[in-house]
Design a protein around this motif. Sequence first.
Motif, PDB file in Angstrom:
ATOM      1  N   MET A   1       0.826  -1.196   0.000  1.00  0.00           N
ATOM      2  CA  MET A   1       0.000   0.000   0.000  1.00  0.00           C
ATOM      3  C   MET A   1       0.873   1.265   0.000  1.00  0.00           C
ATOM      4  SD  MET A   1      -3.034   1.072  -0.024  1.00  0.00           S
ATOM      5  CE  MET A   1      -3.910   2.534   0.263  1.00  0.00           C
ATOM      6  N   VAL A   2       1.902   1.247   0.831  1.00  0.00           N
ATOM      7  CA  VAL A   2       2.805   2.397   0.908  1.00  0.00           C
ATOM      8  C   VAL A   2       3.511   2.582  -0.429  1.00  0.00           C
ATOM      9  CG1 VAL A   2       4.880   3.285   2.037  1.00  0.00           C
ATOM     10  CG2 VAL A   2       3.123   2.140   3.381  1.00  0.00           C
ATOM     11  N   TYR A   3       3.831   1.482  -1.083  1.00  0.00           N
ATOM     12  CA  TYR A   3       4.505   1.519  -2.383  1.00  0.00           C
ATOM     13  C   TYR A   3       3.656   2.280  -3.405  1.00  0.00           C
ATOM     14  CZ  TYR A   3       7.542  -0.427  -6.002  1.00  0.00           C
ATOM     15  OH  TYR A   3       8.437  -0.582  -7.012  1.00  0.00           O
ATOM     16  N   ILE A   4       2.363   2.033  -3.418  1.00  0.00           N
ATOM     17  CA  ILE A   4       1.447   2.705  -4.356  1.00  0.00           C
ATOM     18  C   ILE A   4       1.324   4.182  -4.015  1.00  0.00           C
ATOM     19  CG2 ILE A   4      -0.945   2.792  -5.147  1.00  0.00           C
ATOM     20  CD1 ILE A   4      -1.021  -0.254  -4.755  1.00  0.00           C
ATOM     21  N   VAL A   5       1.242   4.508  -2.752  1.00  0.00           N
ATOM     22  CA  VAL A   5       1.138   5.907  -2.332  1.00  0.00           C
ATOM     23  C   VAL A   5       2.390   6.690  -2.725  1.00  0.00           C
ATOM     24  CG1 VAL A   5       0.952   7.430  -0.316  1.00  0.00           C
ATOM     25  CG2 VAL A   5      -0.479   5.393  -0.471  1.00  0.00           C
ATOM     26  N   VAL A   6       3.556   6.081  -2.566  1.00  0.00           N
ATOM     27  CA  VAL A   6       4.806   6.734  -2.958  1.00  0.00           C
ATOM     28  C   VAL A   6       4.835   6.958  -4.464  1.00  0.00           C
ATOM     29  CG1 VAL A   6       7.306   6.407  -3.110  1.00  0.00           C
ATOM     30  CG2 VAL A   6       6.121   5.888  -0.986  1.00  0.00           C
ATOM     31  N   MET A   7       4.399   5.971  -5.233  1.00  0.00           N
ATOM     32  CA  MET A   7       4.369   6.102  -6.684  1.00  0.00           C
ATOM     33  C   MET A   7       3.442   7.236  -7.108  1.00  0.00           C
ATOM     34  SD  MET A   7       3.380   3.350  -9.661  1.00  0.00           S
ATOM     35  CE  MET A   7       1.708   3.155  -9.077  1.00  0.00           C
ATOM     36  N   ILE A   8       2.273   7.310  -6.528  1.00  0.00           N
ATOM     37  CA  ILE A   8       1.320   8.370  -6.860  1.00  0.00           C
ATOM     38  C   ILE A   8       1.880   9.734  -6.472  1.00  0.00           C
ATOM     39  CG2 ILE A   8      -0.956   9.316  -6.278  1.00  0.00           C
ATOM     40  CD1 ILE A   8      -1.925   6.381  -6.115  1.00  0.00           C
ATOM     41  N   ALA A   9       2.523   9.830  -5.321  1.00  0.00           N
ATOM     42  CA  ALA A   9       3.107  11.096  -4.887  1.00  0.00           C
ATOM     43  C   ALA A   9       4.196  11.561  -5.849  1.00  0.00           C
ATOM     44  CB  ALA A   9       3.670  10.954  -3.475  1.00  0.00           C
ATOM     45  N   ILE A  10       5.017  10.641  -6.317  1.00  0.00           N
ATOM     46  CA  ILE A  10       6.071  11.011  -7.266  1.00  0.00           C
ATOM     47  C   ILE A  10       5.466  11.465  -8.588  1.00  0.00           C
ATOM     48  CG2 ILE A  10       7.952  10.066  -8.680  1.00  0.00           C
ATOM     49  CD1 ILE A  10       8.765   8.440  -6.213  1.00  0.00           C
ATOM     50  N   ILE A  11       4.462  10.763  -9.081  1.00  0.00           N
ATOM     51  CA  ILE A  11       3.821  11.142 -10.342  1.00  0.00           C
ATOM     52  C   ILE A  11       3.188  12.524 -10.232  1.00  0.00           C
ATOM     53  CG2 ILE A  11       1.884  10.614 -11.877  1.00  0.00           C
ATOM     54  CD1 ILE A  11       2.560   7.657 -11.477  1.00  0.00           C
ATOM     55  N   VAL A  12       2.451  12.774  -9.178  1.00  0.00           N
ATOM     56  CA  VAL A  12       1.799  14.077  -8.997  1.00  0.00           C
ATOM     57  C   VAL A  12       2.840  15.177  -8.826  1.00  0.00           C
ATOM     58  CG1 VAL A  12       0.323  15.418  -7.440  1.00  0.00           C
ATOM     59  CG2 VAL A  12      -0.351  13.114  -8.115  1.00  0.00           C
ATOM     60  N   GLY A  13       3.891  14.902  -8.065  1.00  0.00           N
ATOM     61  CA  GLY A  13       4.933  15.896  -7.870  1.00  0.00           C
ATOM     62  C   GLY A  13       5.631  16.280  -9.164  1.00  0.00           C
ATOM     63  N   VAL A  14       5.979  15.291  -9.964  1.00  0.00           N
ATOM     64  CA  VAL A  14       6.633  15.569 -11.246  1.00  0.00           C
ATOM     65  C   VAL A  14       5.680  16.329 -12.163  1.00  0.00           C
ATOM     66  CG1 VAL A  14       7.533  14.474 -13.346  1.00  0.00           C
ATOM     67  CG2 VAL A  14       8.272  13.672 -11.110  1.00  0.00           C
ATOM     68  N   ASP A  15       4.423  15.926 -12.187  1.00  0.00           N
ATOM     69  CA  ASP A  15       3.435  16.616 -13.028  1.00  0.00           C
ATOM     70  C   ASP A  15       3.306  18.086 -12.648  1.00  0.00           C
ATOM     71  OD1 ASP A  15       2.832  14.470 -14.598  1.00  0.00           O
ATOM     72  OD2 ASP A  15       0.927  14.009 -13.635  1.00  0.00           O
ATOM     73  N   LEU A  16       3.190  18.358 -11.378  1.00  0.00           N
ATOM     74  CA  LEU A  16       2.959  19.737 -10.937  1.00  0.00           C
ATOM     75  C   LEU A  16       4.206  20.602 -11.044  1.00  0.00           C
ATOM     76  CD1 LEU A  16       0.674  19.196  -7.825  1.00  0.00           C
ATOM     77  CD2 LEU A  16       0.012  19.958 -10.104  1.00  0.00           C
ATOM     78  N   LEU A  17       5.362  20.021 -10.768  1.00  0.00           N
ATOM     79  CA  LEU A  17       6.579  20.825 -10.751  1.00  0.00           C
ATOM     80  C   LEU A  17       7.204  21.023 -12.128  1.00  0.00           C
ATOM     81  CD1 LEU A  17       8.321  19.413  -7.561  1.00  0.00           C
ATOM     82  CD2 LEU A  17       7.144  21.599  -7.816  1.00  0.00           C
ATOM     83  N   LEU A  18       7.168  20.012 -12.981  1.00  0.00           N
ATOM     84  CA  LEU A  18       7.944  20.068 -14.207  1.00  0.00           C
ATOM     85  C   LEU A  18       7.128  20.076 -15.495  1.00  0.00           C
ATOM     86  CD1 LEU A  18      10.688  17.477 -13.223  1.00  0.00           C
ATOM     87  CD2 LEU A  18      10.777  19.958 -12.999  1.00  0.00           C
ATOM     88  N   LEU A  19       6.007  19.408 -15.510  1.00  0.00           N
ATOM     89  CA  LEU A  19       5.337  19.138 -16.780  1.00  0.00           C
ATOM     90  C   LEU A  19       3.908  19.671 -16.838  1.00  0.00           C
ATOM     91  CD1 LEU A  19       6.533  15.446 -16.994  1.00  0.00           C
ATOM     92  CD2 LEU A  19       7.491  17.386 -18.235  1.00  0.00           C
TER      93      LEU A  19
END
Length: 48
Positions: A1-19
């Motif tokens: 479960m934590v693995y999925i939350v970390v993946m989602i956080a990284i995707i959202v972070g990259v989307d908002l900050l860079l792309l």
Amino acid sequence: MVYIVVMIAIIVGVDLLLLRSKPLARLIVNVGIVGLFLTVYMRFVKKA
């Protein structure tokens, strides 16, 4: 479960900050991140 939350956080972070304004780049990077997490999961986490 934590693995999925970390993946989602990284995707959202990259989307908002860079792309934010590049939809095709967002799609490509998001698919790459999911692929990377899937590879790591299949290689290391699933064996444990």
